[in-house]
Motif scaffolding. Sequence first.
Motif, PDB file in Angstrom:
ATOM      1  N   GLY A 127      -4.214  -1.483   0.239  1.00  0.00           N
ATOM      2  CA  GLY A 127      -4.152  -0.376   1.181  1.00  0.00           C
ATOM      3  C   GLY A 127      -4.256  -0.893   2.602  1.00  0.00           C
ATOM      4  O   GLY A 127      -5.132  -1.703   2.913  1.00  0.00           O
ATOM      5  N   VAL A 128      -3.349  -0.445   3.474  1.00  0.00           N
ATOM      6  CA  VAL A 128      -3.349  -0.858   4.881  1.00  0.00           C
ATOM      7  C   VAL A 128      -3.439   0.401   5.733  1.00  0.00           C
ATOM      8  O   VAL A 128      -2.574   1.282   5.641  1.00  0.00           O
ATOM      9  N   GLN A 155      -0.106   2.394   0.868  1.00  0.00           N
ATOM     10  CA  GLN A 155      -0.558   1.876  -0.419  1.00  0.00           C
ATOM     11  C   GLN A 155       0.575   1.125  -1.112  1.00  0.00           C
ATOM     12  O   GLN A 155       1.698   1.619  -1.204  1.00  0.00           O
ATOM     13  N   ILE A 156       0.256  -0.070  -1.587  1.00  0.00           N
ATOM     14  CA  ILE A 156       1.205  -0.881  -2.346  1.00  0.00           C
ATOM     15  C   ILE A 156       0.581  -1.179  -3.708  1.00  0.00           C
ATOM     16  O   ILE A 156      -0.547  -1.669  -3.789  1.00  0.00           O
ATOM     17  N   HIS A 157       1.287  -0.838  -4.764  1.00  0.00           N
ATOM     18  CA  HIS A 157       0.768  -1.022  -6.121  1.00  0.00           C
ATOM     19  C   HIS A 157       1.736  -1.899  -6.908  1.00  0.00           C
ATOM     20  O   HIS A 157       2.948  -1.672  -6.904  1.00  0.00           O
ATOM     21  N   PHE A 158       1.201  -2.919  -7.576  1.00  0.00           N
ATOM     22  CA  PHE A 158       2.026  -3.833  -8.365  1.00  0.00           C
ATOM     23  C   PHE A 158       1.315  -4.110  -9.679  1.00  0.00           C
ATOM     24  O   PHE A 158       0.114  -4.329  -9.725  1.00  0.00           O
ATOM     25  N   GLN A 159       2.085  -4.073 -10.759  1.00  0.00           N
ATOM     26  CA  GLN A 159       1.527  -4.327 -12.086  1.00  0.00           C
ATOM     27  C   GLN A 159       2.523  -5.164 -12.875  1.00  0.00           C
ATOM     28  O   GLN A 159       3.723  -4.897 -12.859  1.00  0.00           O
ATOM     29  N   THR A 160       2.039  -6.171 -13.581  1.00  0.00           N
ATOM     30  CA  THR A 160       2.923  -7.023 -14.366  1.00  0.00           C
ATOM     31  C   THR A 160       2.182  -7.525 -15.602  1.00  0.00           C
ATOM     32  O   THR A 160       1.005  -7.244 -15.800  1.00  0.00           O
ATOM     33  N   ILE A 175       5.324   1.586  -3.525  1.00  0.00           N
ATOM     34  CA  ILE A 175       4.833   1.598  -2.156  1.00  0.00           C
ATOM     35  C   ILE A 175       4.842   3.051  -1.677  1.00  0.00           C
ATOM     36  O   ILE A 175       5.819   3.776  -1.891  1.00  0.00           O
ATOM     37  N   ALA A 176       3.750   3.496  -1.107  1.00  0.00           N
ATOM     38  CA  ALA A 176       3.621   4.891  -0.706  1.00  0.00           C
ATOM     39  C   ALA A 176       2.845   4.994   0.593  1.00  0.00           C
ATOM     40  O   ALA A 176       1.987   4.158   0.893  1.00  0.00           O
ATOM     41  N   TYR A 177       3.174   6.019   1.348  1.00  0.00           N
ATOM     42  CA  TYR A 177       2.480   6.279   2.601  1.00  0.00           C
ATOM     43  C   TYR A 177       1.974   7.721   2.576  1.00  0.00           C
ATOM     44  O   TYR A 177       2.714   8.651   2.273  1.00  0.00           O
ATOM     45  N   TYR A 196       8.333   4.878  -2.716  1.00  0.00           N
ATOM     46  CA  TYR A 196       9.420   4.290  -3.497  1.00  0.00           C
ATOM     47  C   TYR A 196       8.791   3.573  -4.687  1.00  0.00           C
ATOM     48  O   TYR A 196       7.727   2.947  -4.590  1.00  0.00           O
ATOM     49  N   ILE A 197       9.454   3.671  -5.833  1.00  0.00           N
ATOM     50  CA  ILE A 197       8.947   3.043  -7.048  1.00  0.00           C
ATOM     51  C   ILE A 197      10.080   2.283  -7.719  1.00  0.00           C
ATOM     52  O   ILE A 197      11.228   2.735  -7.740  1.00  0.00           O
ATOM     53  N   ASN A 198       9.757   1.100  -8.245  1.00  0.00           N
ATOM     54  CA  ASN A 198      10.725   0.260  -8.949  1.00  0.00           C
ATOM     55  C   ASN A 198      10.014  -0.351 -10.148  1.00  0.00           C
ATOM     56  O   ASN A 198       8.983  -1.008  -9.996  1.00  0.00           O
TER      57      ASN A 198
END
Length: 288
Positions: A25-26, A36-41, A55-57, A68-70
């Motif tokens: 979160g920035v 907010q930036i969320h990454f899962q692998t 990534i969401a604002y 946006y989600i990918n």
Amino acid sequence: HQLWHVNGWQQDTSFQQLPVEVSIGVKAFHSYSPLQIHFQTDLMHQFLLNHIFQIAYWSSSLNFGFGYINSTTTPSFIQNHFSGNNFRWDNQFELEKYKGWFVQSFSNHNVEFAIHRLTFSNYLYWNPAGTPAQFADDIKMLRIKCWKDSHITNFHFNVGLLYQHFTNDSIIQLPVFATFTQLYLEKDYFKHSLYAQAGIDMSYTTDYYAPAYSPETGQFFNQGYVKLQKFYPVVDVFANLKIRSARVFLKVENLNQQIIKSKGYFSALHYPAADTSFKFGFDWMMWN
């Protein structure tokens, strides 16, 4: 770390998963919520081939957010490998992908809405034969959800509406519209010794091809040839009570089935939904 051991009909294998999830979160401006930036692998699979990136604002002053989600995911184990009495397959499906954008609000006045626009590629589904299959073309989805909470003194009235559209409704079979309405009275009595909540719930979905179910694989699959019957609004009547350390709930489900003299409907092919029924529960917390 997850270790899976699958032992079935002529099948004995193991595989591992190591999910990793990171959120950042920035805070861009003093009066705004963070970016907010969320990454899962999954590190046990090929790195970056199985991931969720979002990534969401969010703006706390405007009660509004967008993002946006990918996502790229590997097929599940049962979609690639299965061995049973009636089914047996060994597939090598392509990675399943979806991407798109979303807009969402959150309001101090209890009015919320969300819009999702996604594109699915290599979509995996369960076909009418009850086996997994992969759709080669893209499928686009538009989903709109709205929710409104209202109350006057102790009376509450909540309404939810869902609209969803898919460019190929023979692959993704879901109702176009779904609604949920709730009306109830909520109040404390006897100097907060008794808390009571009583009212009605009503839910409804437009007609669609409800899925079939395979007990052997434990999966729901598209059947697409029997539109079972007309769905009707289902009304439940409920009451919740809390008396000091004891909690009680009472509920009559599908009450209007008796009023409209309906035979009911099926939640899945050959699986009828519950008829009118009465349920209750009691929870007593013992305090020292």
